[in-house]
Design an enzyme around this catalytic site. Sequence first.
Site, PDB file in Angstrom:
ATOM      1  N   ILE A  26       0.844  -1.192   0.000  1.00 56.86           N
ATOM      2  CA  ILE A  26       0.000   0.000   0.000  1.00 56.86           C
ATOM      3  C   ILE A  26       0.882   1.246   0.000  1.00 56.86           C
ATOM      4  O   ILE A  26       1.955   1.255   0.603  1.00 56.86           O
ATOM      5  CB  ILE A  26      -0.922   0.034   1.242  1.00 56.86           C
ATOM      6  CG1 ILE A  26      -1.835  -1.191   1.269  1.00 56.86           C
ATOM      7  CG2 ILE A  26      -1.775   1.300   1.274  1.00 56.86           C
ATOM      8  CD1 ILE A  26      -2.685  -1.293   2.521  1.00 56.86           C
TER       9      ILE A  26
ATOM     10  N   VAL B 190       5.641   3.880   1.713  1.00 56.44           N
ATOM     11  CA  VAL B 190       5.449   2.731   0.824  1.00 56.44           C
ATOM     12  C   VAL B 190       5.517   1.467   1.668  1.00 56.44           C
ATOM     13  O   VAL B 190       6.565   1.153   2.244  1.00 56.44           O
ATOM     14  CB  VAL B 190       6.518   2.693  -0.278  1.00 56.44           C
ATOM     15  CG1 VAL B 190       6.273   1.500  -1.208  1.00 56.44           C
ATOM     16  CG2 VAL B 190       6.524   3.998  -1.074  1.00 56.44           C
ATOM     17  N   GLU B 191       4.407   0.766   1.749  1.00 56.94           N
ATOM     18  CA  GLU B 191       4.342  -0.492   2.507  1.00 56.94           C
ATOM     19  C   GLU B 191       4.505  -1.652   1.535  1.00 56.94           C
ATOM     20  O   GLU B 191       3.656  -1.880   0.674  1.00 56.94           O
ATOM     21  CB  GLU B 191       3.003  -0.616   3.237  1.00 56.94           C
ATOM     22  CG  GLU B 191       2.772   0.443   4.304  1.00 56.94           C
ATOM     23  CD  GLU B 191       3.378   0.069   5.646  1.00 56.94           C
ATOM     24  OE1 GLU B 191       4.006  -1.018   5.739  1.00 56.94           O
ATOM     25  OE2 GLU B 191       3.214   0.855   6.594  1.00 56.94           O
ATOM     26  N   THR B 192       5.599  -2.395   1.652  1.00 52.80           N
ATOM     27  CA  THR B 192       5.855  -3.538   0.775  1.00 52.80           C
ATOM     28  C   THR B 192       5.354  -4.826   1.427  1.00 52.80           C
ATOM     29  O   THR B 192       4.891  -4.819   2.561  1.00 52.80           O
ATOM     30  CB  THR B 192       7.356  -3.655   0.478  1.00 52.80           C
ATOM     31  OG1 THR B 192       8.057  -3.947   1.682  1.00 52.80           O
ATOM     32  CG2 THR B 192       7.913  -2.359  -0.097  1.00 52.80           C
TER      33      THR B 192
END
Length: 309
Positions: free
Chosen positions: A199, A261-263
Amino acid sequence: MITLNQSYTYEELLRNLQESVAQYPDFTVYKEVGESHDERSIPMLRVGLGLDALILTAGIHGKESINPVLLTRMAQEYSQAYQDNLNMGNYPVRELLDHCSICFLPIVNPDGYVIATESFNAIRNPILRQACKMRGVDWPYWKYNARTVDINRNFPCKSYIQQQFGEYPASEQETKALIRVFEQCDTIGYLDFHSRGRIIYYYRQAMPFSYNQRNHKLARYMQKLSNYSLGKQEEEYLSRLNGGSPVNYYSELLHRPAITVETVEENADFPLNPSCQERTYEEIRMLPLEIIAQSVGNSEPLKNPQKIR
Protein backbone atom coordinates in the site's frame (compact mmCIF):
# COMPACT_ATOMS: atom_id res chain seq x y z
CA MET A 1 26.34 -6.34 -5.56
CA ILE A 2 23.58 -7.53 -3.23
CA THR A 3 22.08 -10.85 -4.37
CA LEU A 4 18.36 -10.97 -3.78
CA ASN A 5 16.40 -13.68 -1.96
CA GLN A 6 18.91 -14.14 0.81
CA SER A 7 19.48 -12.76 4.30
CA TYR A 8 22.12 -10.17 5.20
CA THR A 9 23.58 -9.11 8.50
CA TYR A 10 23.83 -5.45 9.45
CA GLU A 11 27.61 -5.62 8.95
CA GLU A 12 27.19 -7.05 5.44
CA LEU A 13 24.80 -4.29 4.42
CA LEU A 14 27.14 -1.67 5.87
CA ARG A 15 30.06 -3.13 3.94
CA ASN A 16 28.06 -3.10 0.69
CA LEU A 17 27.25 0.59 1.14
CA GLN A 18 30.86 1.47 1.92
CA GLU A 19 32.14 -0.50 -1.06
CA SER A 20 29.87 1.51 -3.37
CA VAL A 21 31.87 4.64 -2.58
CA ALA A 22 35.12 2.87 -3.41
CA GLN A 23 33.64 1.61 -6.68
CA TYR A 24 31.90 4.86 -7.71
CA PRO A 25 33.91 7.68 -6.06
CA ASP A 26 33.02 10.39 -8.58
CA PHE A 27 29.30 10.60 -7.78
CA THR A 28 28.70 8.85 -4.44
CA VAL A 29 29.26 9.98 -0.86
CA TYR A 30 29.09 7.77 2.22
CA LYS A 31 28.31 9.38 5.57
CA GLU A 32 27.57 8.22 9.08
CA VAL A 33 24.60 10.43 9.99
CA GLY A 34 24.32 9.20 13.57
CA GLU A 35 24.83 6.37 15.98
CA SER A 36 22.36 4.05 17.66
CA HIS A 37 22.08 3.63 21.43
CA ASP A 38 24.09 0.40 21.16
CA GLU A 39 26.77 2.31 19.22
CA ARG A 40 26.06 1.18 15.67
CA SER A 41 26.56 3.50 12.72
CA ILE A 42 23.47 4.83 10.94
CA PRO A 43 24.70 4.98 7.32
CA MET A 44 23.68 7.17 4.41
CA LEU A 45 24.81 6.78 0.81
CA ARG A 46 24.21 9.75 -1.48
CA VAL A 47 24.15 8.89 -5.20
CA GLY A 48 24.27 11.52 -7.94
CA LEU A 49 25.54 15.05 -8.45
CA GLY A 50 22.27 16.94 -8.11
CA LEU A 51 22.30 19.64 -5.43
CA ASP A 52 18.77 18.75 -4.31
CA ALA A 53 18.04 15.30 -2.95
CA LEU A 54 15.25 12.76 -2.56
CA ILE A 55 15.48 10.97 0.79
CA LEU A 56 14.74 7.23 1.05
CA THR A 57 14.58 5.41 4.39
CA ALA A 58 14.00 1.82 5.47
CA GLY A 59 14.59 -0.27 8.55
CA ILE A 60 12.87 2.11 10.96
CA HIS A 61 11.11 -0.98 12.32
CA GLY A 62 13.60 -3.71 13.13
CA LYS A 63 11.47 -6.66 12.06
CA GLU A 64 10.92 -5.22 8.58
CA SER A 65 14.13 -6.81 7.35
CA ILE A 66 13.35 -6.91 3.62
CA ASN A 67 13.56 -3.21 2.76
CA PRO A 68 17.09 -2.55 4.12
CA VAL A 69 18.36 -5.19 1.67
CA LEU A 70 16.30 -3.76 -1.20
CA LEU A 71 17.39 -0.15 -0.69
CA THR A 72 21.03 -1.25 -0.52
CA ARG A 73 20.58 -3.15 -3.78
CA MET A 74 18.77 -0.16 -5.31
CA ALA A 75 21.65 2.17 -4.42
CA GLN A 76 24.06 -0.22 -6.12
CA GLU A 77 21.94 -0.63 -9.25
CA TYR A 78 21.41 3.12 -9.61
CA SER A 79 25.15 3.69 -9.18
CA GLN A 80 26.02 1.16 -11.88
CA ALA A 81 23.43 2.62 -14.26
CA TYR A 82 24.75 6.13 -13.60
CA GLN A 83 28.35 5.13 -14.28
CA ASP A 84 27.46 3.29 -17.51
CA ASN A 85 24.96 6.00 -18.60
CA LEU A 86 22.13 3.48 -18.82
CA ASN A 87 18.38 3.88 -18.81
CA MET A 88 16.35 1.90 -16.33
CA GLY A 89 13.09 1.40 -18.16
CA ASN A 90 12.26 4.86 -19.53
CA TYR A 91 14.35 6.67 -16.94
CA PRO A 92 17.72 8.24 -17.87
CA VAL A 93 19.46 7.60 -14.58
CA ARG A 94 22.46 9.90 -15.00
CA GLU A 95 20.36 12.80 -16.24
CA LEU A 96 17.88 12.45 -13.40
CA LEU A 97 20.52 12.05 -10.67
CA ASP A 98 22.39 15.06 -12.01
CA HIS A 99 19.19 17.02 -11.39
CA CYS A 100 18.48 15.45 -8.03
CA SER A 101 20.63 13.09 -5.97
CA ILE A 102 19.19 10.29 -3.84
CA CYS A 103 20.08 9.87 -0.17
CA PHE A 104 19.71 6.20 0.76
CA LEU A 105 19.29 5.42 4.48
CA PRO A 106 18.53 1.69 4.43
CA ILE A 107 18.97 0.98 8.17
CA VAL A 108 17.74 3.86 10.29
CA ASN A 109 17.30 1.54 13.29
CA PRO A 110 20.36 -0.75 13.24
CA ASP A 111 19.85 -2.07 16.80
CA GLY A 112 16.32 -3.13 15.94
CA TYR A 113 17.56 -4.80 12.76
CA VAL A 114 20.21 -6.88 14.55
CA ILE A 115 17.70 -7.95 17.21
CA ALA A 116 15.12 -9.04 14.62
CA THR A 117 17.68 -10.90 12.51
CA GLU A 118 19.99 -12.32 15.20
CA SER A 119 18.32 -12.17 18.68
CA PHE A 120 18.60 -9.98 21.78
CA ASN A 121 22.12 -11.32 22.31
CA ALA A 122 23.27 -9.06 19.47
CA ILE A 123 22.83 -6.06 21.78
CA ARG A 124 26.19 -5.46 23.44
CA ASN A 125 25.09 -3.16 26.26
CA PRO A 126 23.83 -5.47 29.05
CA ILE A 127 21.40 -2.89 30.43
CA LEU A 128 19.80 -2.32 27.04
CA ARG A 129 19.76 -6.05 26.34
CA GLN A 130 17.90 -6.78 29.56
CA ALA A 131 15.41 -3.96 28.94
CA CYS A 132 14.63 -5.42 25.52
CA LYS A 133 14.08 -8.90 26.96
CA MET A 134 11.71 -7.46 29.56
CA ARG A 135 9.53 -5.83 26.89
CA GLY A 136 7.77 -9.15 26.38
CA VAL A 137 8.13 -9.29 22.59
CA ASP A 138 9.86 -12.22 20.89
CA TRP A 139 12.96 -11.04 19.04
CA PRO A 140 11.83 -11.98 15.47
CA TYR A 141 8.87 -9.59 15.96
CA TRP A 142 10.94 -6.73 17.36
CA LYS A 143 10.12 -3.33 15.81
CA TYR A 144 11.68 -1.02 18.43
CA ASN A 145 15.18 0.34 18.98
CA ALA A 146 17.48 -0.87 21.76
CA ARG A 147 15.72 1.41 24.26
CA THR A 148 12.39 -0.31 23.37
CA VAL A 149 11.07 2.87 21.70
CA ASP A 150 9.17 2.77 18.39
CA ILE A 151 11.15 5.21 16.24
CA ASN A 152 8.16 5.51 13.89
CA ARG A 153 6.22 7.20 16.74
CA ASN A 154 9.01 9.41 18.12
CA PHE A 155 9.07 12.46 15.83
CA PRO A 156 8.10 15.91 17.18
CA CYS A 157 5.06 16.64 15.04
CA LYS A 158 1.44 17.56 15.78
CA SER A 159 0.33 13.93 16.06
CA TYR A 160 3.02 12.83 18.54
CA ILE A 161 1.74 11.07 21.68
CA GLN A 162 4.03 9.73 24.39
CA GLN A 163 3.76 5.95 24.49
CA GLN A 164 6.00 4.99 27.40
CA PHE A 165 7.92 6.40 30.34
CA GLY A 166 11.26 7.96 29.43
CA GLU A 167 10.26 8.75 25.87
CA TYR A 168 9.62 12.27 24.57
CA PRO A 169 9.60 13.88 21.10
CA ALA A 170 12.93 13.13 19.39
CA SER A 171 14.24 11.42 22.52
CA GLU A 172 16.01 8.74 20.48
CA GLN A 173 19.38 9.01 18.77
CA GLU A 174 17.98 7.41 15.60
CA THR A 175 15.22 10.04 15.47
CA LYS A 176 17.73 12.87 15.93
CA ALA A 177 19.92 11.47 13.14
CA LEU A 178 17.09 11.49 10.60
CA ILE A 179 15.95 14.96 11.68
CA ARG A 180 19.48 16.24 10.99
CA VAL A 181 19.31 14.78 7.48
CA PHE A 182 15.99 16.52 6.87
CA GLU A 183 17.40 19.83 8.13
CA GLN A 184 20.80 19.72 6.45
CA CYS A 185 19.85 18.50 2.96
CA ASP A 186 18.00 20.50 0.32
CA THR A 187 15.29 18.00 -0.52
CA ILE A 188 12.45 17.58 -3.00
CA GLY A 189 10.65 14.84 -1.06
CA TYR A 190 10.82 11.79 1.16
CA LEU A 191 9.88 8.12 0.69
CA ASP A 192 9.73 5.88 3.78
CA PHE A 193 9.63 2.12 3.11
CA HIS A 194 7.84 -0.22 5.52
CA SER A 195 6.51 -3.79 5.20
CA ARG A 196 2.81 -4.42 5.53
CA GLY A 197 0.25 -4.69 2.77
CA ARG A 198 1.58 -3.41 -0.60
CA ILE A 199 0.00 0.00 0.00
CA ILE A 200 1.07 3.60 -0.68
CA TYR A 201 0.04 6.12 1.99
CA TYR A 202 0.08 9.73 0.84
CA TYR A 203 -2.50 11.57 2.99
CA ARG A 204 -1.28 13.83 5.81
CA GLN A 205 -4.07 15.01 8.09
CA ALA A 206 -2.11 17.97 9.46
CA MET A 207 -1.43 19.33 5.96
CA PRO A 208 -3.65 21.51 3.74
CA PHE A 209 -5.72 20.27 0.81
CA SER A 210 -3.24 21.55 -1.79
CA TYR A 211 -0.43 19.55 -0.18
CA ASN A 212 -2.44 16.32 -0.13
CA GLN A 213 -3.58 16.90 -3.70
CA ARG A 214 0.05 17.03 -4.83
CA ASN A 215 0.93 13.97 -2.75
CA HIS A 216 -2.03 12.10 -4.23
CA LYS A 217 -0.87 12.88 -7.77
CA LEU A 218 2.61 11.50 -7.05
CA ALA A 219 1.13 8.44 -5.31
CA ARG A 220 -0.97 7.68 -8.39
CA TYR A 221 2.16 7.62 -10.57
CA MET A 222 3.80 5.31 -8.04
CA GLN A 223 0.70 3.10 -7.98
CA LYS A 224 0.88 2.57 -11.74
CA LEU A 225 4.50 1.44 -11.48
CA SER A 226 4.14 -0.82 -8.45
CA ASN A 227 0.53 -2.03 -8.76
CA TYR A 228 0.14 -1.26 -5.03
CA SER A 229 -3.09 0.05 -3.53
CA LEU A 230 -3.54 3.62 -2.37
CA GLY A 231 -4.21 4.06 1.32
CA LYS A 232 -7.43 5.76 2.36
CA GLN A 233 -7.38 9.10 4.13
CA GLU A 234 -8.91 7.67 7.30
CA GLU A 235 -6.16 5.03 7.47
CA GLU A 236 -3.40 7.53 8.28
CA TYR A 237 -4.20 7.21 11.97
CA LEU A 238 -5.78 3.85 12.74
CA SER A 239 -5.62 4.91 16.40
CA ARG A 240 -4.46 7.95 18.37
CA LEU A 241 -1.15 6.15 18.90
CA ASN A 242 -0.29 6.01 15.18
CA GLY A 243 1.09 9.57 14.99
CA GLY A 244 4.63 10.86 15.41
CA SER A 245 6.06 9.32 12.24
CA PRO A 246 8.91 10.73 10.16
CA VAL A 247 6.59 11.37 7.20
CA ASN A 248 4.33 13.44 9.50
CA TYR A 249 7.33 15.41 10.77
CA TYR A 250 8.92 15.93 7.34
CA SER A 251 5.67 17.15 5.77
CA GLU A 252 5.05 19.65 8.57
CA LEU A 253 8.67 20.84 8.62
CA LEU A 254 9.25 21.30 4.89
CA HIS A 255 5.81 21.12 3.21
CA ARG A 256 7.24 18.78 0.58
CA PRO A 257 5.96 15.36 -0.52
CA ALA A 258 6.29 12.64 2.12
CA ILE A 259 4.96 9.21 1.18
CA THR A 260 4.99 5.85 2.96
CA VAL A 261 5.45 2.73 0.82
CA GLU A 262 4.34 -0.49 2.51
CA THR A 263 5.85 -3.54 0.78
CA VAL A 264 5.07 -7.28 1.08
CA GLU A 265 1.68 -8.91 1.59
CA GLU A 266 -0.60 -8.00 4.49
CA ASN A 267 -0.54 -11.57 5.80
CA ALA A 268 3.26 -12.01 5.58
CA ASP A 269 4.55 -13.43 8.84
CA PHE A 270 7.69 -12.45 10.71
CA PRO A 271 10.51 -13.12 10.34
CA LEU A 272 9.97 -12.08 6.73
CA ASN A 273 11.01 -14.72 4.21
CA PRO A 274 13.92 -13.53 2.03
CA SER A 275 12.30 -15.29 -0.93
CA CYS A 276 9.96 -12.30 -1.35
CA GLN A 277 12.85 -9.90 -2.02
CA GLU A 278 13.04 -10.32 -5.79
CA ARG A 279 9.34 -9.73 -6.44
CA THR A 280 9.24 -6.80 -4.04
CA TYR A 281 12.30 -5.23 -5.59
CA GLU A 282 10.75 -5.35 -9.06
CA GLU A 283 7.69 -3.59 -7.64
CA ILE A 284 9.59 -0.67 -6.09
CA ARG A 285 12.90 -0.31 -7.96
CA MET A 286 11.67 2.50 -10.27
CA LEU A 287 9.64 4.51 -7.74
CA PRO A 288 12.36 7.01 -6.74
CA LEU A 289 13.22 7.65 -10.39
CA GLU A 290 9.57 8.43 -11.11
CA ILE A 291 9.44 10.95 -8.26
CA ILE A 292 12.55 12.70 -9.58
CA ALA A 293 11.27 12.58 -13.15
CA GLN A 294 8.08 14.28 -12.05
CA SER A 295 10.04 16.93 -10.18
CA VAL A 296 12.13 17.86 -13.22
CA GLY A 297 9.27 17.43 -15.69
CA ASN A 298 11.13 14.90 -17.79
CA SER A 299 10.45 11.17 -17.78
CA GLU A 300 11.31 10.53 -21.43
CA PRO A 301 14.34 8.31 -22.18
CA LEU A 302 17.45 9.79 -23.72
CA LYS A 303 18.57 8.63 -27.12
CA ASN A 304 22.12 7.74 -26.13
CA PRO A 305 21.97 5.55 -23.01
CA GLN A 306 21.43 1.85 -23.42
CA LYS A 307 18.11 0.73 -21.98
CA ILE A 308 18.01 -1.90 -19.24
CA ARG A 309 14.84 -3.58 -18.03
